[in-house]
Design a protein around this motif. Structure first.
Motif, PDB file in Angstrom:
ATOM      1  N   ILE A 183     -14.244 -34.988 -24.574  1.00 57.06           N
ATOM      2  CA  ILE A 183     -13.076 -35.211 -25.434  1.00 57.06           C
ATOM      3  C   ILE A 183     -13.591 -35.773 -26.747  1.00 57.06           C
ATOM      4  O   ILE A 183     -14.461 -36.646 -26.761  1.00 57.06           O
ATOM      5  CB  ILE A 183     -12.094 -36.207 -24.784  1.00 57.06           C
ATOM      6  CG1 ILE A 183     -11.628 -35.690 -23.420  1.00 57.06           C
ATOM      7  CG2 ILE A 183     -10.901 -36.472 -25.696  1.00 57.06           C
ATOM      8  CD1 ILE A 183     -10.875 -36.736 -22.602  1.00 57.06           C
ATOM      9  N   VAL A 184     -13.073 -35.281 -27.861  1.00 60.93           N
ATOM     10  CA  VAL A 184     -13.521 -35.741 -29.182  1.00 60.93           C
ATOM     11  C   VAL A 184     -12.302 -36.185 -29.993  1.00 60.93           C
ATOM     12  O   VAL A 184     -11.253 -35.530 -29.964  1.00 60.93           O
ATOM     13  CB  VAL A 184     -14.288 -34.635 -29.938  1.00 60.93           C
ATOM     14  CG1 VAL A 184     -14.767 -35.148 -31.297  1.00 60.93           C
ATOM     15  CG2 VAL A 184     -15.490 -34.157 -29.113  1.00 60.93           C
ATOM     16  N   GLU A 195     -19.675 -30.690 -32.465  1.00 58.83           N
ATOM     17  CA  GLU A 195     -20.022 -29.963 -31.235  1.00 58.83           C
ATOM     18  C   GLU A 195     -21.418 -29.363 -31.338  1.00 58.83           C
ATOM     19  O   GLU A 195     -22.222 -29.449 -30.398  1.00 58.83           O
ATOM     20  CB  GLU A 195     -19.011 -28.836 -30.988  1.00 58.83           C
ATOM     21  CG  GLU A 195     -17.641 -29.297 -30.527  1.00 58.83           C
ATOM     22  CD  GLU A 195     -16.698 -28.122 -30.325  1.00 58.83           C
ATOM     23  OE1 GLU A 195     -16.047 -28.063 -29.282  1.00 58.83           O
ATOM     24  OE2 GLU A 195     -16.624 -27.249 -31.220  1.00 58.83           O
ATOM     25  N   ARG A 196     -21.711 -28.768 -32.481  1.00 56.09           N
ATOM     26  CA  ARG A 196     -23.016 -28.114 -32.659  1.00 56.09           C
ATOM     27  C   ARG A 196     -24.151 -29.134 -32.640  1.00 56.09           C
ATOM     28  O   ARG A 196     -25.175 -28.930 -31.973  1.00 56.09           O
ATOM     29  CB  ARG A 196     -23.013 -27.355 -33.994  1.00 56.09           C
ATOM     30  CG  ARG A 196     -24.292 -26.535 -34.229  1.00 56.09           C
ATOM     31  CD  ARG A 196     -24.244 -25.809 -35.541  1.00 56.09           C
ATOM     32  NE  ARG A 196     -24.365 -26.707 -36.666  1.00 56.09           N
ATOM     33  CZ  ARG A 196     -23.533 -26.732 -37.712  1.00 56.09           C
ATOM     34  NH1 ARG A 196     -22.493 -25.912 -37.758  1.00 56.09           N
ATOM     35  NH2 ARG A 196     -23.720 -27.581 -38.707  1.00 56.09           N
ATOM     36  N   GLU A 197     -23.969 -30.233 -33.352  1.00 56.23           N
ATOM     37  CA  GLU A 197     -25.037 -31.231 -33.453  1.00 56.23           C
ATOM     38  C   GLU A 197     -25.256 -31.988 -32.139  1.00 56.23           C
ATOM     39  O   GLU A 197     -26.367 -32.386 -31.834  1.00 56.23           O
ATOM     40  CB  GLU A 197     -24.729 -32.224 -34.589  1.00 56.23           C
ATOM     41  CG  GLU A 197     -24.652 -31.597 -35.975  1.00 56.23           C
ATOM     42  CD  GLU A 197     -25.992 -31.038 -36.438  1.00 56.23           C
ATOM     43  OE1 GLU A 197     -27.032 -31.664 -36.123  1.00 56.23           O
ATOM     44  OE2 GLU A 197     -26.004 -29.991 -37.112  1.00 56.23           O
ATOM     45  N   ARG A 198     -24.184 -32.191 -31.382  1.00 56.15           N
ATOM     46  CA  ARG A 198     -24.308 -32.909 -30.109  1.00 56.15           C
ATOM     47  C   ARG A 198     -24.542 -31.975 -28.922  1.00 56.15           C
ATOM     48  O   ARG A 198     -24.741 -32.444 -27.798  1.00 56.15           O
ATOM     49  CB  ARG A 198     -23.036 -33.734 -29.852  1.00 56.15           C
ATOM     50  CG  ARG A 198     -23.011 -35.106 -30.514  1.00 56.15           C
ATOM     51  CD  ARG A 198     -24.076 -36.062 -29.995  1.00 56.15           C
ATOM     52  NE  ARG A 198     -24.069 -36.207 -28.543  1.00 56.15           N
ATOM     53  CZ  ARG A 198     -23.345 -37.084 -27.867  1.00 56.15           C
ATOM     54  NH1 ARG A 198     -22.545 -37.911 -28.510  1.00 56.15           N
ATOM     55  NH2 ARG A 198     -23.398 -37.149 -26.562  1.00 56.15           N
ATOM     56  N   ALA A 252     -15.965 -29.416 -26.867  1.00 55.32           N
ATOM     57  CA  ALA A 252     -14.778 -30.239 -26.628  1.00 55.32           C
ATOM     58  C   ALA A 252     -13.789 -29.482 -25.750  1.00 55.32           C
ATOM     59  O   ALA A 252     -13.460 -28.328 -26.024  1.00 55.32           O
ATOM     60  CB  ALA A 252     -14.123 -30.616 -27.950  1.00 55.32           C
ATOM     61  N   MET A 253     -13.321 -30.151 -24.705  1.00 50.86           N
ATOM     62  CA  MET A 253     -12.295 -29.580 -23.828  1.00 50.86           C
ATOM     63  C   MET A 253     -10.904 -30.084 -24.209  1.00 50.86           C
ATOM     64  O   MET A 253      -9.901 -29.558 -23.729  1.00 50.86           O
ATOM     65  CB  MET A 253     -12.589 -29.941 -22.379  1.00 50.86           C
ATOM     66  CG  MET A 253     -13.929 -29.412 -21.872  1.00 50.86           C
ATOM     67  SD  MET A 253     -13.993 -27.601 -21.877  1.00 50.86           S
ATOM     68  CE  MET A 253     -12.811 -27.217 -20.598  1.00 50.86           C
ATOM     69  N   PRO A 293     -17.224 -38.807 -29.425  1.00 50.50           N
ATOM     70  CA  PRO A 293     -17.263 -37.885 -28.292  1.00 50.50           C
ATOM     71  C   PRO A 293     -17.494 -38.666 -27.000  1.00 50.50           C
ATOM     72  O   PRO A 293     -18.410 -39.480 -26.914  1.00 50.50           O
ATOM     73  CB  PRO A 293     -18.460 -36.985 -28.618  1.00 50.50           C
ATOM     74  CG  PRO A 293     -19.332 -37.816 -29.510  1.00 50.50           C
ATOM     75  CD  PRO A 293     -18.420 -38.701 -30.285  1.00 50.50           C
ATOM     76  N   MET A 294     -16.628 -38.458 -26.033  1.00 52.56           N
ATOM     77  CA  MET A 294     -16.797 -39.173 -24.764  1.00 52.56           C
ATOM     78  C   MET A 294     -16.297 -38.299 -23.626  1.00 52.56           C
ATOM     79  O   MET A 294     -15.522 -37.362 -23.836  1.00 52.56           O
ATOM     80  CB  MET A 294     -16.067 -40.517 -24.793  1.00 52.56           C
ATOM     81  CG  MET A 294     -14.557 -40.426 -24.787  1.00 52.56           C
ATOM     82  SD  MET A 294     -13.767 -42.060 -24.789  1.00 52.56           S
ATOM     83  CE  MET A 294     -13.756 -42.379 -26.533  1.00 52.56           C
ATOM     84  N   THR A 295     -16.739 -38.612 -22.451  1.00 51.76           N
ATOM     85  CA  THR A 295     -16.275 -37.873 -21.281  1.00 51.76           C
ATOM     86  C   THR A 295     -14.878 -38.358 -20.898  1.00 51.76           C
ATOM     87  O   THR A 295     -14.463 -39.467 -21.265  1.00 51.76           O
ATOM     88  CB  THR A 295     -17.208 -38.079 -20.086  1.00 51.76           C
ATOM     89  OG1 THR A 295     -17.216 -39.471 -19.747  1.00 51.76           O
ATOM     90  CG2 THR A 295     -18.629 -37.607 -20.398  1.00 51.76           C
ATOM     91  N   ALA A 296     -14.195 -37.534 -20.133  1.00 53.01           N
ATOM     92  CA  ALA A 296     -12.872 -37.927 -19.651  1.00 53.01           C
ATOM     93  C   ALA A 296     -12.951 -39.212 -18.832  1.00 53.01           C
ATOM     94  O   ALA A 296     -12.060 -40.064 -18.905  1.00 53.01           O
ATOM     95  CB  ALA A 296     -12.268 -36.798 -18.820  1.00 53.01           C
ATOM     96  N   ALA A 297     -14.031 -39.377 -18.073  1.00 50.39           N
ATOM     97  CA  ALA A 297     -14.198 -40.592 -17.269  1.00 50.39           C
ATOM     98  C   ALA A 297     -14.260 -41.826 -18.153  1.00 50.39           C
ATOM     99  O   ALA A 297     -13.682 -42.873 -17.837  1.00 50.39           O
ATOM    100  CB  ALA A 297     -15.469 -40.489 -16.417  1.00 50.39           C
ATOM    101  N   MET A 298     -14.960 -41.711 -19.291  1.00 49.94           N
ATOM    102  CA  MET A 298     -15.045 -42.847 -20.208  1.00 49.94           C
ATOM    103  C   MET A 298     -13.700 -43.115 -20.865  1.00 49.94           C
ATOM    104  O   MET A 298     -13.279 -44.260 -21.017  1.00 49.94           O
ATOM    105  CB  MET A 298     -16.111 -42.570 -21.283  1.00 49.94           C
ATOM    106  CG  MET A 298     -16.378 -43.755 -22.204  1.00 49.94           C
ATOM    107  SD  MET A 298     -17.184 -45.131 -21.349  1.00 49.94           S
ATOM    108  CE  MET A 298     -16.489 -46.541 -22.198  1.00 49.94           C
TER     109      MET A 298
END
Length: 373
Positions: A60-61, A90-93, A97-98, A193-198
């Protein structure tokens, strides 16, 4: 999983609620409302999800605008800048993104992620990192609870963007602010940018839903400050916020505004009328209203939300809209519990703005002020 969708008809209500949560700052939403409606019209409604609706490892961003809200009007962004910033991140990391999330739910930055989500045909997460508006990039629950906000991508048009990946969130804030003037003073941003869990752990949940419900209740109240505040109370006391407190009503008898370090600072004084005729309350601000006090006694302070309302319509007034002799109501909204957590107070407590050495909740301050009066 049950999906709610933001439709074109929901945009005005969301924007209206976001203006209250902006606490006098974060800019006029009208231009972004047009952009959001157009993006939804062209791409369809935006699914509004909880981070618990996504796989824990889904990315998620956050999407938003950075810089002077006034300049956003002058520059007339197309909205494509928001998408470019996302694509660069997205490209650099090396991620995809969902879903899109908000950095702050106050003012224009409640609208920007709606535009981004619609243009990218992605869901919007019903969360943000401030629960209101704050003036600096790192003043989020994401930062306070350990999510890395690296990197930050800012974009002024499709050909001009910058990528920041400093060693701390504070460094990134300073570096981005330094280049803002040469990029026109207003930019689109993709960040955190982080995961859904975070996000499940670090975000303020349901804030887009609350803002929309606030707006719906205010629009239903019409131009009547008594009905507006009553309807606000009904929504807020059944949310992550608390029931608003009316601090005073009267007219603005003193007003000072000045720019310092790119922030609008100053104070206003409200002289009470009617039942409040013996009161005189000063409100200090830096981009947002930060402290209300009667004499030396505080009656509300950041991170609780302070709002100045037009005494006739109940509409929240931006700091730049204030004028001498305006008739106003002053209300305070208890902040969500997460904003009062010690880790969050470390970055948004009143001492960060130089207005108080300690934080006291508005409920306690109002009760004490009532006893004192």
């Amino acid at each position: 999983m049950m999906k709610h969708k933001l439709k074109e008809k929901d945009v005005d209500a969301l924007a209206c609620g976001a203006m209250f949560l902006g606490s006098g700052g974060a800019g006029d939403t009208s231009l972004l409302q047009i952009m959001a409606k157009q993006a939804i019209r062209e791409n369809g409604p935006v699914p509004l999800l909880s981070p618990f609706d996504l796989p824990d490892d889904a990315w998620i961003v956050c999407s938003g605008l950075m810089g002077s809200p006034a300049i956003h009007f002058e520059k007339m962004m197309s909205g494509d800048e928001l998408v470019v910033a996302m694509r660069v991140l997205e490209r650099e990391r090396h991620i995809q993104a969902m879903a899109i999330a908000g950095l702050e739910i106050g003012g224009i930055n409640a609208m920007a992620p709606v535009v981004t989500a619609a243009k990218m045909s992605l869901p919007l997460i019903d969360c943000d990192g401030m629960g209101r508006a704050f003036p600096q990039y790192q003043m989020t629950t994401y930062h306070a609870f350990g999510a890395s906000t690296v990197p930050l991508v800012i974009c002024s048009n499709e050909d001009e963007w910058r990528y920041f990946s400093g060693s701390s969130n504070n460094e990134i804030e300073k570096a981005a602010r330094y280049v803002l003037p040469e990029m026109g003073g207003s930019v689109a941003a993709a960040c955190v940018p982080m995961t859904a869990a975070m996000m499940q752990e670090a975000a303020l949940h349901h804030t887009f839903t609350v803002a929309k419900r606030l707006g719906e209740s205010v629009i239903a109240a019409g131009a009547d400050v008594h009905r507006v505040v009553a309807n606000l109370s009904g929504v807020l006391q059944n949310s992550i916020y608390g029931k608003p407190h009316k601090l005073t009503e009267g007219k603005i008898v003193e007003l000072q505004r000045y720019l310092q370090d790119d922030f609008m600072r100053g104070e206003l004084v409200i002289e009470g009328t009617g039942f409040h005729h013996s009161e005189q309350i000063e409100v200090q601000f830096q981009s947002e209203y930060l402290l209300a006090k009667e004499g030396k006694r505080a009656v509300a302070m950041v991170p609780d939300l302070i709002c100045v309302l037009d005494a006739d319509s109940g509409r929240p007034l931006l700091i730049e809209e204030l004028e001498l002799h305006m008739k106003v109501w002053l209300i305070a909204i208890p902040a969500p519990v997460l904003l009062r957590h010690p880790k969050m107070l470390d970055v948004v407590g009143p001492w960060n703005f130089g207005v108080s050495d300690t934080y006291m909740p508005v409920e306690q301050l109002v009760a004490e002020a009532g006893d004192w009066r």
